[in-house]
Each structure stands twice: as C-alpha cells, then as structure tokens.
Design a protein around this motif. Structure first.
Motif, PDB file in Angstrom:
ATOM      1  N   PRO A   1      36.750  20.345  65.758  1.00 61.32           N
ATOM      2  CA  PRO A   1      36.854  19.471  64.591  1.00 61.32           C
ATOM      3  C   PRO A   1      37.906  18.383  64.795  1.00 61.32           C
ATOM      4  N   TRP A   2      37.861  17.370  63.995  1.00 63.20           N
ATOM      5  CA  TRP A   2      38.820  16.259  64.073  1.00 63.20           C
ATOM      6  C   TRP A   2      39.868  16.438  62.977  1.00 63.20           C
ATOM      7  N   TYR A   3      41.114  16.288  63.341  1.00 65.53           N
ATOM      8  CA  TYR A   3      42.181  16.416  62.349  1.00 65.53           C
ATOM      9  C   TYR A   3      42.842  15.047  62.176  1.00 65.53           C
ATOM     10  N   ASP A   4      42.664  14.456  60.993  1.00 67.17           N
ATOM     11  CA  ASP A   4      43.103  13.082  60.743  1.00 67.17           C
ATOM     12  C   ASP A   4      44.600  12.869  60.891  1.00 67.17           C
ATOM     13  N   ASP A   5      45.364  13.895  60.469  1.00 73.91           N
ATOM     14  CA  ASP A   5      46.809  13.684  60.434  1.00 73.91           C
ATOM     15  C   ASP A   5      47.492  13.910  61.775  1.00 73.91           C
ATOM     16  N   ASN A   6      46.728  14.344  62.782  1.00 72.35           N
ATOM     17  CA  ASN A   6      47.347  14.648  64.075  1.00 72.35           C
ATOM     18  C   ASN A   6      47.967  13.414  64.732  1.00 72.35           C
ATOM     19  N   PRO A   7      49.063  13.596  65.479  1.00 70.59           N
ATOM     20  CA  PRO A   7      49.558  12.492  66.303  1.00 70.59           C
ATOM     21  C   PRO A   7      48.535  12.144  67.382  1.00 70.59           C
ATOM     22  N   GLU A   8      48.800  11.055  68.122  1.00 75.08           N
ATOM     23  CA  GLU A   8      47.784  10.596  69.057  1.00 75.08           C
ATOM     24  C   GLU A   8      47.711  11.384  70.355  1.00 75.08           C
ATOM     25  N   THR A   9      48.853  11.887  70.767  1.00 72.14           N
ATOM     26  CA  THR A   9      48.877  12.517  72.088  1.00 72.14           C
ATOM     27  C   THR A   9      49.754  13.775  72.087  1.00 72.14           C
ATOM     28  N   ARG A  10      49.807  14.388  73.254  1.00 69.28           N
ATOM     29  CA  ARG A  10      50.670  15.548  73.463  1.00 69.28           C
ATOM     30  C   ARG A  10      52.120  15.118  73.242  1.00 69.28           C
ATOM     31  N   VAL A  11      52.947  16.106  72.999  1.00 69.24           N
ATOM     32  CA  VAL A  11      54.339  15.828  72.671  1.00 69.24           C
ATOM     33  C   VAL A  11      55.124  15.314  73.890  1.00 69.24           C
ATOM     34  N   ASP A  12      54.648  15.639  75.090  1.00 68.08           N
ATOM     35  CA  ASP A  12      55.344  15.205  76.303  1.00 68.08           C
ATOM     36  C   ASP A  12      54.657  14.008  76.968  1.00 68.08           C
ATOM     37  N   ALA A  13      53.725  13.392  76.258  1.00 70.89           N
ATOM     38  CA  ALA A  13      52.954  12.298  76.872  1.00 70.89           C
ATOM     39  C   ALA A  13      53.853  11.135  77.276  1.00 70.89           C
ATOM     40  N   HIS A  14      53.469  10.450  78.308  1.00 69.73           N
ATOM     41  CA  HIS A  14      54.105   9.211  78.771  1.00 69.73           C
ATOM     42  C   HIS A  14      55.543   9.381  79.274  1.00 69.73           C
ATOM     43  N   LEU A  15      56.003  10.583  79.397  1.00 75.05           N
ATOM     44  CA  LEU A  15      57.381  10.746  79.873  1.00 75.05           C
ATOM     45  C   LEU A  15      57.456  10.639  81.394  1.00 75.05           C
ATOM     46  N   VAL A  16      56.364  10.882  82.030  1.00 79.38           N
ATOM     47  CA  VAL A  16      56.254  10.620  83.475  1.00 79.38           C
ATOM     48  C   VAL A  16      54.942   9.870  83.682  1.00 79.38           C
ATOM     49  N   PRO A  17      54.851   9.086  84.754  1.00 79.72           N
ATOM     50  CA  PRO A  17      53.696   8.187  84.873  1.00 79.72           C
ATOM     51  C   PRO A  17      52.347   8.877  85.076  1.00 79.72           C
ATOM     52  N   LEU A  18      52.292   9.959  85.845  1.00 79.97           N
ATOM     53  CA  LEU A  18      50.971  10.513  86.149  1.00 79.97           C
ATOM     54  C   LEU A  18      50.879  11.998  85.810  1.00 79.97           C
ATOM     55  N   MET A  19      51.094  12.297  84.563  1.00 82.25           N
ATOM     56  CA  MET A  19      50.998  13.671  84.089  1.00 82.25           C
ATOM     57  C   MET A  19      49.529  14.079  84.028  1.00 82.25           C
ATOM     58  N   PHE A  20      49.256  15.357  84.269  1.00 81.44           N
ATOM     59  CA  PHE A  20      47.898  15.850  84.025  1.00 81.44           C
ATOM     60  C   PHE A  20      47.774  16.123  82.535  1.00 81.44           C
ATOM     61  N   GLU A  21      46.882  15.396  81.898  1.00 82.06           N
ATOM     62  CA  GLU A  21      46.737  15.451  80.448  1.00 82.06           C
ATOM     63  C   GLU A  21      46.508  16.888  79.948  1.00 82.06           C
ATOM     64  N   GLU A  22      45.719  17.681  80.686  1.00 79.68           N
ATOM     65  CA  GLU A  22      45.359  19.005  80.188  1.00 79.68           C
ATOM     66  C   GLU A  22      46.432  20.055  80.504  1.00 79.68           C
ATOM     67  N   GLU A  23      47.391  19.717  81.368  1.00 80.93           N
ATOM     68  CA  GLU A  23      48.436  20.666  81.724  1.00 80.93           C
ATOM     69  C   GLU A  23      49.778  20.301  81.103  1.00 80.93           C
ATOM     70  N   GLY A  24      50.050  18.999  81.049  1.00 82.87           N
ATOM     71  CA  GLY A  24      51.349  18.545  80.579  1.00 82.87           C
ATOM     72  C   GLY A  24      52.444  19.027  81.504  1.00 82.87           C
ATOM     73  N   SER A  25      53.648  19.068  80.953  1.00 80.96           N
ATOM     74  CA  SER A  25      54.788  19.519  81.729  1.00 80.96           C
ATOM     75  C   SER A  25      55.572  20.483  80.858  1.00 80.96           C
ATOM     76  N   PHE A  26      55.747  21.701  81.328  1.00 80.52           N
ATOM     77  CA  PHE A  26      56.491  22.653  80.505  1.00 80.52           C
ATOM     78  C   PHE A  26      57.922  22.177  80.278  1.00 80.52           C
ATOM     79  N   VAL A  27      58.553  21.697  81.345  1.00 84.53           N
ATOM     80  CA  VAL A  27      59.962  21.284  81.234  1.00 84.53           C
ATOM     81  C   VAL A  27      60.116  20.148  80.221  1.00 84.53           C
ATOM     82  N   LEU A  28      59.201  19.173  80.259  1.00 90.62           N
ATOM     83  CA  LEU A  28      59.291  18.042  79.335  1.00 90.62           C
ATOM     84  C   LEU A  28      58.878  18.432  77.914  1.00 90.62           C
ATOM     85  N   THR A  29      57.910  19.321  77.801  1.00 93.94           N
ATOM     86  CA  THR A  29      57.521  19.815  76.476  1.00 93.94           C
ATOM     87  C   THR A  29      58.712  20.519  75.840  1.00 93.94           C
TER      88      THR A  29
END
Ligand code: SF4
Ligand code: SF4
Ligand code: SF4
Lengths: 743, 255
Positions: free
Chosen positions: A389-417
C-alpha cells in the motif's frame, strides 16, 4: 567385509567432475536401505521416529550463510546427527564443524523458550514471561502507535541471513517502512559495489578451474565459503598456485604456495602495481581487452607511477616479487584470478580497494571463462512480490539516504542508520524490529549501538537465543531453530558447481513455545489490516517460487536439492555488460558524476596517533571455520574447541611492552575497551593485532560467552566505507596494556 | 590378504576445520573434554615471508594397528583385534575401566569414558557402516582428506589410493613403539614426532591396582575377562599369523 555402499562412496571426489558419478553409484546402493539416504515426507518421518526407528529429513544448514544441504537423522523424536547431503554439490557434500554442531544449537539449554517482556531498565536482565497472545497484541499495538506518531518509516527492520528473512522484508514493505537493514552493510557491500561497478554484476570465482589465485583480504581455508574453500584445495592438488597476502599467518597462508605478510591497508598498492606490470609489459590479451573493456588508456596513464618498486615501499613486499607475481598471474590467464573476497567491511576506501582487485581481473580477461570470474547463472526461483500500500505521510527516502554517494537502496548502511536514529535527523525512527541478527556484537562501536537503542521507544527481537541485541530489547520472542522449521525455497549458486534450490522441512516440531517469524508476522499483519499480504502458507509461497521450474518440488522432496542445468560459461558471448559503456569499466564513468575517483587512487593507510604510537596497533578481526560471529560461539560443541578469543601479538611487540603470553591484557581504543588473554605469536605482523569475532557478550542468557573474551564491537570505531556506508572495521588503533594496570 | 579397514589420508588436503572432530563427537556421543579423533598441527615458530606450504595439518584417530599394544595391555580381553575386519575393538561388557590400555597406545587414541567407565576410542562408526554410511569424520570432511575402506579389497578407494601412491605412503611411527598402524598418509606428512613411548603395566598389577566397589564383583569380572582374553588370543593366533605388512617406518609400500 567392506560394505558395498561404502566402497561405492569412496569414489566421492569433491570436484564437480566425479561428483555425479559418485552420486549415481550412491543411488544404486541406496536401494538396499532407502531410508538412510532418502529423506521421508515429514509426516512419515515423524511417525517412523516415534516408532523408535531412524528417519531422515532434508534440510539446509543455518550455522552460517552457506546453506549446506543436510540430512537430519531423527530417532525417538530427537535429532541425533546431521549428515551432509551427498547430492549437494555446492558444499561438495560436506558439513563443517559448525554444521555438525547444529544439534547442540537445537538442544541448547540457553535457548529462548517463551516470549519475554522487559521489566527493569534496558539491559538489566529482568524479564517477565508473557503469553503469545499478549506478545502479539503488544507488538501490533506498538507498530500501530509508532506508525501513527512518526509515520511508518519510524520503524526500522533488521533481519539476518535467514531463509525466513524475506518475510521480515516483505512485512516492512507492506507496513510501509523504507528503513530496512541487514547484516550485509556490516560485511560485504563494498566488494559487491566494486565488482558491480566494474563488470555490471557481482561475480563468482571459478576457483576449481583456476590455475593461479591471488587471495588478499580473504581467508578461505578458515572463513569457509562453499564451494570456494574446498575447490581451492582441489585446484591446488591439481597444480594450481595460491598466493596469499595477509598480515597474519592464517591456515590459508600456511597452506598457500606463497604467503606475504602485507602491511594492512595497502592491498590497493599491490593491485595497482600488478596493473602497471601487466600493461607495461603487454601481458594482456590485447584484442579481448580492446573489445570488452572501457578506459584502458586512462588506466595505463593512471598506473604509470604505481611501479612494483613503489608498491614495495607501501606493502612491504619486494618489488621484483610483485613483478614476478604479475607475470605468473598473467601467464596463467584467463584461468587465473584475484579472488574477490566476501567480507569487505575493512577500510574507509574499501570500495576503491576492491575496484583495484576487479580491474586486475578485467586485464586478465577471465570474465565468464573457466578458471575466471563467473556471471550469475539462472536458477529460476521466482520472487513473490507484494503489492504494498501507499502511505501518504511517509518521508521520501530511507533515513540514511544520500549520506554516501553509492549506497545500495535496499540494504542501506547500518552504521549511518544508527547515526540517523541517534540524532533524529532527517526524521525520527523510534521502533526497531530485529530478526536473527545481532548488531550489538557485529556492528563496530557498541556504545553507539547502545545510544541508538536508547533513542528507540520500542525494540522487539525475535531470535533463538538471548543475543546481546535481544538483551537490550523490550520484547523478546523465541524462534525455532532451522531444524524445527518449514522454510521457503532459496536459490543458490555455487560458482561453477551448480545453480540450485534448497528448502527446509522440520526434522522435529518447534520446541518450547517457539514460533517461526513467518507465523508471528502473519498474525500481526492480520491485526494491522495487512492480512492480504500474508494470505498464504509456506507451501503456497514455495509453489509460487517454483512456478517456473517444472517438477522442482518433487526433486526437492526426493533429493533435498534441485539443480538448474543452466549455462555456466559464455553467458556474455552475445551480450553487453550492464554498465554505462556496456563494457567492463576499468574507468568508471558514473563515478565522476558521483564525485568519486573513476580509477582507484591510492592513499596510504593512516598511522596511529602520536601519543600512543609506541603501544598502538592496527586491529584486524575475523572469523574461522569454528566461528560464525556471535551466533555460534555459545554453542556447547564449538565452545569446547574455541573457549574464548585471544589477542594475537608478535613476540617483538610483546617484549617491547613487557607482556607475556597467556596473561590478561586490556585492549583500548578511542571508543571503548575490554580485556582478553594475550596470545604471543610470530604469526602476525609486529604492527598489527588480531582477534576473533563473537565473544565478550553482555547477555547473561549466553552462559558460555557472557563476559568471556573481548567483544570486537566494544573497541572498533564506527567508521565506514565512504562510497557505500559499509562498516570499516580495520581502521581502529588500539593500545594494549597489562589488565588491571594503569590505562 | 585379510580384511583390514583402514584410512588413507591425504593430509595435504586437510585445512584443520575440525569438521571431523565435531562429527565424531556427535555420532559417538563423546563426552566433553574428550575426543576420539584429532588434527595435529605442524609447529611453524617463525613463518617466512614469500615461502609456501609452510604449515601442515594431520588428521588422525585410532590406527587399528597390526601390533596393537593396547591389546597387549588389556587384562580382560575387552580390547581385541577383530579378524573379521581388522579393526581393534573394545567390548564394553568386558572392559573393567582399568585404563591400562591408555598409556599403551603411542598415539593417545584412547581415553577413559567418564560416564560409562570404560575405555573408548575410534571404532570406525560400526552403527553407521551397518546402515550403509561412512564413518562420521570421513562423511563430513569438506576436502575428503580422509579416505576409508578395506585395503584388502583392491576395488576400494582406499586400496586404489594406496596402490596409486606406492612408494609415497608414510605411517607415523615411533621406532621403540611401532604398533604397525593402519593409518596411511600420502607423501610427506607432518608432524611425525608426536607419538609417545608406549608403556604397559603388567595386567595383573593393573587388576590389583583397580580397587573398586566390591572385591567379589571384581573377581567375577576378572575371571570372565581372563576367559575371554584366552578365547580371543586363541582366535587371533588361529586366524592371525603374519600380517601382510612389511616393516613400518616412514615410507612403505602396501600390496
Ligand atoms: S559452511 Fe558449515 S556452517 Fe556454513 S552452512 Fe555449511 S556446514 Fe553450515
Ligand atoms: S592406535 Fe592405539 S588404540 Fe588404536 S589400535 Fe593402535 S595401539 Fe591400539
Ligand atoms: S574434516 Fe577434513 S579438512 Fe576438516 S579437519 Fe577433518 S580431515 Fe581436515
């Protein structure tokens, strides 16, 4: 008097070539006592076992990520022994010590038995036994509450490498959180990134057919990877050469044809020098490289200063030796390789280090060829997508997004999260659902992980034992071990050995009050109005997975493994690479846009801070054939063989510090400290110390490792790879003093 | 040649993973603190950069010897060499747990089972073999360094491996305690200097030293044991005679 079946199986050769022959012979012999070799249907097996007869059930090992196929022998309702499934080629028909010790995990008195609710402060160890009804109600209510208060992305989901982890990720998706992490960003994503950004996919090493292998940052005869570990032994038996670069004299180094105690953090210098020699002496297949790769002129120019003599200064390996190794490696090409490795969570520039590994392989022209790097084969297991389902109020991305240039979107980074959770930026994450993974032990800088837990309003851990992460949770739920579970199918590739499917049948019913995470999530989904996304049984899920593989289910029931005889070599014969240039990118064009060096630029590893330079060491960590992080060290059978972890230190360094073998030492870093026994040995460089993962547990529920040895997470700094956010666990300098003495 | 179950080991393939040790432990319910099999590690005090194959791991277990000193040391005949398959067996019903056989084995292959109070050691997993399975250690070995079979049967893989490596076969023996072991290593193996001097206490001495529950029970057991020992000695004398093996030091051919 020799048994005919034994004689038949004596022909068993771990190599692919003789395997099927041996298996065929085995099949013939099996007629004499079918139950020994052929597993029964679960109901039949249970019935036989209750009658006191031995029954056999197919499963797959869960003592590490390799998933070796096994046959559980069950008698009187108890698993008495686990045997390797001889038809399982990925493991070359073996179970290692941990695999054999699986029975001790099943019957461990330290297992979690009932749902537990925290009573005192977090980590105080006061628990109240609650019913499953209460537990499910609480978990559902908390998920609802946190979703409302902080959006659905306010929940973080972390699942380990488990055959039911897909259900946790599915739940996260339909619940509506982008915040999912796994163990991968504490392990292998830098290497994956590097090879993906060179070849367009993450390859398998065809070790069995290789004639020359350079292994750096990998310890395959201890940290087993199937079939690579066995295949390396087999290849060496056939005359292949293994060159090992390691600051430690590991068992791999001991068995290698050459061992070089390389200065830690300088692997890239070695690899760039190999490129220098191979290019300058034109030791590569010019036509192949011209046709298949992108950026040779740039690489040529880039490596011109990286001579073997220069690399000698950095690595400590003599220049002429580096040049010789380059020539030997190239002479054996394309059946030669630089082993890609698995755990690459070591340095802040690990992606670029492994890029240099990938580039040497590209120059060897070994892609998609016997003895080289292999593309992923077709297995044919279908994903079972969820219609989230779609949740309207959700932010756009993961909480650790864009903190490093080439993160794997589906894994993220535990340390940065973790940092994002602590700071609450860019948005609050206040709930954590953890399934069979243990960041309190496996993520560097435990103090920060404790801070993260503190920032959480609710933490629920599902596991089979009271891990350190469970110890800090609010709600702890007991899961059955792999031997008590019916699991979905899993696709596996074993290099050139196989592309296959395994699954699990329960050898015995779930013990105590344990419940599979699938059942838990299914019930919670029902309460959260998400029932439609878990509207299936494990059997139905499996059927969807196998929809494209005719007859696979029957073969799985008969053999415990299904093989897809898909193409092994030459997959790319008429295909471009999945990179920007559609070629193998020596020079990565996307890296420029991402602000990264398009070719790996060497930077020398840091030196220890001046104040502690005399007593400081770079700390390196690892596991062995007996240790899978903290999930195996509390196992009674394994604990007997590895009762604690010790700190390896060179005799000259120990003498300088006045430290003696066997005494307790204090190991201190900028983020924490701990004590453990000193092991004085010439099997390590003088500037480096080593210890094993998985000890020094805080949890009193782990009776054998609680307070025993040093927890690597207590001393390693929370550094990370600047490209992917993967943890960087070899960037910490520790000082070592006599325990009990002054700091 | 008489049947002889044996192991032919390519120790250069062993990576010291200890899969065999844990497999054995589970299969045979070997109690904590004890093992029926082992991996010996060649000491490398100062590994040298750039050098190769510096280390070596050597799998082992009871070698089911042709001249088993453990048999000589057993006062009751509980330990005997079975002519049917060449294995050295322990009859638990006859074993009085005196421990006499333990120092008699130069390989330290035996231990005293703390619960069963009998001597115990590798028996090549007869319960598994009856079911058509290999001994647990052989079955699980990742690199198949351990090869098992009847070396008298030329079709067995063990015999074939021996035949194919004539002149390159080594046995680990100590000159003053050569038990003629049936554990064969391909080519060089290391370490080789670890067996200890076998020591045998005279059986009767052991019996008298073994002072436990009731003297009458002891006498009963001992009497049964002596009878069994006599019977077994007779059997072995009758079926035994010269073994097919030549002098067993260092390298030697097997036929
Ligand atoms: S390598 Fe060992 S622990 Fe890992 S899955 Fe295989 S048997 Fe289990
Ligand atoms: S190895 Fe030791 S216990 Fe085994 S038969 Fe030889 S002497 Fe006896
Ligand atoms: S299982 Fe095989 S490789 Fe592992 S230690 Fe035993 S003999 Fe060596």
């Amino acid at each position: 008097m020799s048994d005919p079946m034994n004689s038949a199986r004596q022909g068993f050769d771990p190599g692919r070539r003789n395997f099927l022959k041996a298996a065929g012979l085995l099949g013939a012999g099996a007629a004499a006592s079918p139950r020994v070799l052929r597993a029964l249907a679960p109901a039949e097996a249970q019935a036989a076992s209750v009658r006191g007869e031995e029954s056999s059930v197919f499963s797959a090992c869960d003592m590490c990520f390799n998933r070796c196929g096994l046959i559980a022998r069950v008698r009187g309702g108890r698993v008495t022994k686990l045997d390797p499934n001889p038809l399982f080629t990925k493991s070359r028909g073996m179970l290692c010590a941990r695999g054999q010790a699986g029975v001790a995990q099943l019957y461990d008195s330290d297992r979690l038995k009932t749902p537990l609710l925290r009573q005192g402060a977090r980590g105080e160890g006061k628990w109240k036994r609650i019913s499953w009804d209460e537990a499910i109600a609480l978990l559902s209510a908390k998920l609802e509450e946190i979703g409302k208060k902080y959006t659905r992305c306010g929940m973080l989901f972390s699942a380990g490498a488990d055959m039911q982890s897909a259900f946790v990720n599915r739940f996260a998706e339909v619940y509506g959180s982008f915040n999912v992490t796994s163990h991968e960003s504490l392990c292998l994503i830098s290497g994956n990134r590097a090879f993906l950004d060179t070849f367009g996919e993450v390859p398998f090493a065809d070790v069995l057919n290789s004639r020359y292998v350079i292994m750096a940052g990998a310890n395959r005869f201890e940290a087993l990877v199937t079939p690579d570990s066995m295949d390396m032994v087999e290849a060496m038996k056939g005359g292949a050469k293994l060159v090992v670069l390691d600051p430690r004299f590991t068992k791999t180094a001991a068995m290698a044809d050459e061992w070089w105690p390389i200065r830690p953090g300088t692997d890239m210098a070695f690899m760039l020098a190999l490129c220098n020699v191979i290019i300058n002496e034109k030791l590569y297949d010019e036509r192949w490289v011209a046709e298949k790769t992108f950026g040779l002129p740039e690489l040529h120019e880039h490596v011109s200063a990286y001579t073997p003599e220069w690399a000698a200064q950095e690595t400590g390996i003599p220049g002429p030796e580096i040049a010789r190794i380059a020539r030997e490696l190239a002479a054996a090409a394309p059946a030669s390789l630089v082993y890609p490795g698995r755990r690459t969570s070591d340095y802040e520039n690990s992606t670029q280090i492994r890029r240099s590994f990938a580039i040497v392989n590209a120059l060897l022209g070994n892609w998609d060829k016997p003895g080289g790097l292999l593309a992923a084969r077709q297995v044919g297991v279908k994903p079972v997508p969820a219609d989230a389902p779609w949740y309207d109020d959700n932010p756009e991305t993961r909480v650790d997004a864009h903190l490093v240039p080439l993160m794997f979107e589906e894994e993220g980074s535990f340390v940065l999260t973790r940092e994002a959770v602590i700071t609450g930026e860019p948005y609050p994450v206040k709930g954590w659902f953890v399934y069979k993974t243990n960041p309190m032990q496996t993520a560097p800088d435990r103090t920060r992980t404790l801070e993260m837990v503190k920032a959480m309003e609710f933490v629920c851990v599902v596991d089979i034992q009271m891990s350190d992460t469970a110890w800090m949770a609010d709600l702890v739920l007991p899961a059955p071990s792999y031997l008590e579970r019916k699991d979905p199918c899993q696709a596996l590739q074993g290099s050139s050995a196989c592309a296959c499917v395994v699954t699990r049948e329960p050898a015995v019913p779930a013990m105590f009050e344990s419940r599979p995470v699938f059942d838990v999530l299914k019930e919670v989904a029902g309460r959260l109005d998400l029932a439609e996304h878990f509207d299936f049984t494990i059997e139905e899920y499996r059927a969807k997975q196998l929809a494209a593989l005719n007859g696979a289910a029957d073969v799985l029931a008969r053999d415990g493994v299904y093989y897809n005889p898909s193409k092994v070599y030459g997959i790319y014969d008429n295909m471009g690479y999945k990179t920007k240039s559609a070629k193998i990118e020596l020079y990565n064009q996307r890296y420029i846009t991402a602000g990264l060096d398009p070719l790996p630029v060497y930077a020398p590893p840091k030196s220890p801070p001046k104040e502690i330079a005399d007593s400081a060491f770079r700390m390196v960590v690892g596991r062995s054939a007996l240790v899978t992080q903290s999930s195996s060290t509390n196992n009674a059978l394994l604990h007997e063989l590895v009762p604690t972890n010790t700190l390896w230190m060179h005799p000259a360094a120990a003498a300088r510090l006045g430290l003696k073998d066997g005494e307790m030492v204090r190991v201190k870093s900028p983020v924490g400290e701990g004590t453990q026994k000193l092991h004085v040995t010439a099997h390590i460089r003088e500037d480096t110390v080593y210890t094993e993962t998985g000890f020094g547990a805080l949890s009193k529920g782990l009776s054998r490792i609680n307070g025993n040895g040093l927890c690597i997470a207590a001393v390693l700094e929370g550094k990370y790879d600047s490209v992917t956010g993967n943890a960087a666990m070899h960037e910490t300098f520790v000082s070592v003093t006599k325990a009990g003495g002054a700091a | 040649m008489k049947p002889q179950l044996a192991m032919v080991i390519d120790s250069a393939k062993c990576m010291d993973c200890k899969g065999c040790m844990v497999a054995c432990k589970v299969a045979n319910e070997v109690p904590g603190g004890h093992f029926r099999n082992w991996i010996k590690v060649k000491e490398v005090a100062e590994p040298r950069p750039g050098r190769g194959r510096q280390g070596h791991f050597q799998p082992g277990a009871c070698m089911h010897c042709d001249k088993p000193m453990c048999v000589d040391a057993c006062p009751t005949g509980a330990t005997f060499k079975d002519p049917k398959d060449g294995t050295v067996k322990i009859d638990r019903a006859l074993c009085i747990g005196c421990g006499n056989c333990i120092p008699a084995c130069p390989y330290g292959a035996r231990y005293r089972h703390p619960v069963l109070k009998v001597a115990d050691k590798c028996d090549y997993c007869p319960e598994r073999r009856e079911r058509g399975l290999l001994p647990a250690c052989v079955d699980t070995c990742p690199t198949k360094a351990r090869v098992f079979g009847d070396i008298a049967d030329p079709d067995s893989e063990a015999a074939r491996l021996l035949a194919a490596n004539q002149g390159r076969i080594a046995r680990v023996v100590r000159a003053d305690s050569d038990t003629k072991p049936n554990m064969f290593y391909l080519a060089d193996t290391a370490p080789a200097d670890w067996p200890h001097k076998a020591s045998i206490t005279p059986p009767m001495l052991a019996l008298t030293k073994w002072a436990l529950p009731g003297v009458s029970a002891l006498i009963g057991l001992a009497a049964a044991g002596v009878a069994a020992m006599a019977a077994r000695r007779f059997l072995i004398e009758r079926d035994g005679g010269g073994s097919g093996h030549g002098p067993g030091h260092g390298t030697e051919k097997e036929g």
